[in-house]
Design an enzyme around this catalytic site. Sequence first.
Site, mmCIF file in Angstrom:
data_model
loop_
_atom_site.group_PDB
_atom_site.id
_atom_site.type_symbol
_atom_site.label_atom_id
_atom_site.label_comp_id
_atom_site.label_asym_id
_atom_site.label_seq_id
_atom_site.Cartn_x
_atom_site.Cartn_y
_atom_site.Cartn_z
ATOM 1 N N GLU A 1 148.225 -2.040 -4.162
ATOM 2 C CA GLU A 1 148.863 -2.946 -5.095
ATOM 3 C C GLU A 1 148.632 -4.382 -4.601
ATOM 4 O O GLU A 1 147.706 -5.017 -5.030
ATOM 5 C CB GLU A 1 150.348 -2.597 -5.222
ATOM 6 N N GLU B 1 161.396 -2.037 0.351
ATOM 7 C CA GLU B 1 161.443 -2.116 -1.114
ATOM 8 C C GLU B 1 162.693 -1.431 -1.663
ATOM 9 O O GLU B 1 163.302 -1.901 -2.615
ATOM 10 C CB GLU B 1 160.181 -1.428 -1.680
HETATM 11 C C1 BGC Z 1 156.054 -3.804 -7.387
HETATM 12 C C2 BGC Z 1 157.229 -4.711 -7.544
HETATM 13 C C3 BGC Z 1 157.257 -5.200 -8.926
HETATM 14 C C4 BGC Z 1 157.488 -4.012 -9.774
HETATM 15 C C5 BGC Z 1 157.692 -4.314 -11.190
HETATM 16 C C6 BGC Z 1 156.199 -2.655 -8.303
HETATM 17 O O1 BGC Z 1 155.168 -1.775 -8.226
HETATM 18 O O2 BGC Z 1 155.850 -3.397 -6.081
HETATM 19 O O3 BGC Z 1 157.764 -5.300 -6.528
HETATM 20 O O4 BGC Z 1 158.054 -6.284 -9.212
HETATM 21 O O5 BGC Z 1 156.464 -3.052 -9.595
HETATM 22 O O6 BGC Z 1 157.954 -3.210 -11.783
#
Ligand code: BGC
Length: 899
Positions: free
Chosen positions: A464, A742
């Site tokens: 990502e 996260e």
């Molecule tokens: C990310 C986030 C992001 C989110 C939004 C994720 O995959 O890691 O931090 O804001 O998606 O849905």
Amino acid sequence: MTEITRITCFDTNALLGVARENILLSWEISAQRRDVTQHQYQLQLAIRADFSSICYDSGWIGSAQSVNVALPAFIPSSCQRYWYRVRIIDDRQEQTDWSPSGWFETALLTSREWKANWVTPESEDEPAESVSYLHRMFDIEKPLVSARVYATALGIYQLTVNKHALETDLFSPGWTSYDDHLQFQVWDLTPHLKQGENALIVALAEGWFKGELSWLKKRELYGNKKAFLGQIHLRFADGEERVVFTDSQWRCSTGPVVKSGFYSGEVFDARRPDPAQHLCDEMKNGPPAKELKMQYRLVPQISEPVRITESLKPVSVLHDPDGVRILDLGQNMVGRLRVQTCLDDGQMLTLRHGEVLDQAGKLYTDNLRNALQTVQITGNGQNIDYAPVFSFQGFRYVSVEGLDALTDEQLISCITGEVLHTDMMRSGDFNCDNPLINQLYQNILWGQRGNFVDVPTDCPQRDERLGWTGDAHIFIRTGATNYNVRRFFRKWLMSVSADQKANGTIPMVVPDILREYISKIWGDETYTSSGWGDAAVICPWTLWQMYGDRQLLAEQYPGMKAWVQYIHQTGADPWLWNSGFQFGDWLALDAEPDSYFGATPVFLVATAFYAWSVSLLSRAAEALGFAEDAALYGGWAEKVSERFRQVFMLNGDMMADTQTAHILPLAFGLLPEEQRQSVADRLHQLVRENDYHLTTGFLGTPWLCTVLSAHGHHETAVKLACQRTFPSWLFSVDQGATTIWEHWDGIKPDGSFWSANMNSYNHYAYGAIGEWLFRYIAGLDYSETSVAWDDIVFRPDLSGAGFRQASAHYNSVRGRVAIDWRLNNGSAEIKVQVPANAKAIIILPEGENVIFEKNNHNSWKDIHDNHVRYIRLGSGNYHFMIEDELFGSNNSADLISEF
Ligand code: BGC
């Protein structure tokens, strides 16, 4: 004596390659005495360091402005170094000496000056992730004065000149919305060139331009050929200027870096000849580069480059159940490993990087999804000294295969972790008497370092690493307190503007590489969300308050307005946002099992953010002098707040009984005075009913402690911040976290992991509590109307609710702002520092206090209001002592004294 201690251009006093619009000068004034303000200034620019050749003199200007001073009458030439200095006259008519000088050097300022042609080394059957090399020989036959390279690439590049790798800057030219603008860099080659034959070698990898991006495994998102564009400008002592530029005379070859990708890692084969070290005849006669006809808008580099900023040695070698050796770096870091050892000819070493170990003690890589994070090195029978050049990894642990002959100690000694991120200047620090909170603060810093890698990313390890707009605005104020992020965000916001659609929508990620795919599934109109698109307003506004850069705010203003206009016209009711896709309070714990969407109604969240964005827009309009807009959007803000209350409240209570539903209207000022306290009281009750645990997600968490502290529930905020059981900030700290996770339960209380599908151990969003630590514990803050720290607020937490000591400082554009307080037995001692050309207020608890004024100065005024005492301060250092039984002693009289 008043003096100027520092003067900078665009935040640095030595800047190579600046654009015309970034020539903004700021200076710091210092003095022994208090209450110093500037009355006049005089700026000079010269083309010689000794100022013998002045090319601009402002004359004396009656102005207090010492921050971001533009020079409208100054027309810079391209590729020219300018020296600058300032002197001022202060409020006592005292004139300072000239400041120390700084310099900037302009880049190529117009497109006409680019003579070079784009060249590509790629053949038709170029394998994915391959790294190509290009070079050009050139002669120097007479004395040289200076040499510069102006260069950029489609892909990422590294330059070597005469065996000297200009490797300090990584991943140039950086990631921008390339279709709109592409950065170029300026390199000073002068010290590396010699009389006779010289060689410039370029190594070129796919980077963001062509390499794989996102979990959708998309490649070639901007184009299918790596390419390079460069001009070497040579200035000779006899006055001749010569330019050597990229064209089909450049030759192509291969080199030891075989393959490289951000997610996958790098493959290095020391057996392959390295053009950067020796250009053999075969390379010299290699195939010519192909010229390409392409048009890009080129802009000089805006942000600081990505660099290695620290090295870490592994702290131990672990052995997993299968006997694989795993290095522990002791810190979840982002960067690369440098390997310095002797490998046999053909001996292969494999390094796999991961953030955590699983319950069995093996390297856990499931949460990396498709990112392999693997580095492979093949030896040539000699010593190697190698670290990946075009890839980076997020890791604390590294499994090592292929170095079996080395003992654990030898293994540790030949491997070093190199930490990389955008090389921003550190600006703030926080410390208190709770070691766990100090560790949390360290985790916040590491989270920022790991995710400020050229763009503000969500995470640095899985497939990502994208510029999610929501994450960026959630963290921006904390991030801007820790580091100077002005140039970093200015660069990113240029891409935000570029990627904003004509209808005003702001993408979920910037640079926007997802729209084409996601809008196919959800529809183009909904390829945005409240709390994500609002970054277009919140980020420029925060930067304005932090740095006072009017130009930046003005550049962003049209996009801020277009975003608000978009919300206004979407859906049937212009004062509500109740349509389209919404992330809502993403990842909140009150979500349905296995859902990422929190329980707070998404349109409540959306309307709250709508109101907040409109009110910030109105304030931005006012700051820029757009009175009509300020009035118009001020009126809109009231209407949206009113609709918010009509739709989401009943008899003064929030209809949704979640923590976040109560946090947002308080944080964004959507409630009239008479409703605030009861909503705050209900929030406090919800937290208490949950045994002082939070349930909030991405959008509620940043404000949770702040609104509690600001509405009479500071003790509850402190309990939440110091809570150690799940869910809480310190739960992860107790689990040994060295970065911010996260998910609150990235590692669950039973030791198992949250789903591998989306589980980063280095996500900065929840680190936004850093802002509260500064503002409400150390008590270092600025007022609502403050610009570039001209109106400081000190609010030391003397409540004794959880802390007996705290300190923080922040290096503002005006100079250092600092606070240091401690509770002694029966007294509180507070030291503060206010820079010149700024004022401050210190907020202390009320009592029957007596204030002793020393030295008969007039630098503070005492105001009593509602159990709080406000003392106004001008610039200078202050040291207060308050005696009160509140602070733990027995019976002393209330007393404030100042030393
Ligand atoms: C990310 C986030 C992001 C989110 C939004 C994720 O995959 O890691 O931090 O804001 O998606 O849905």
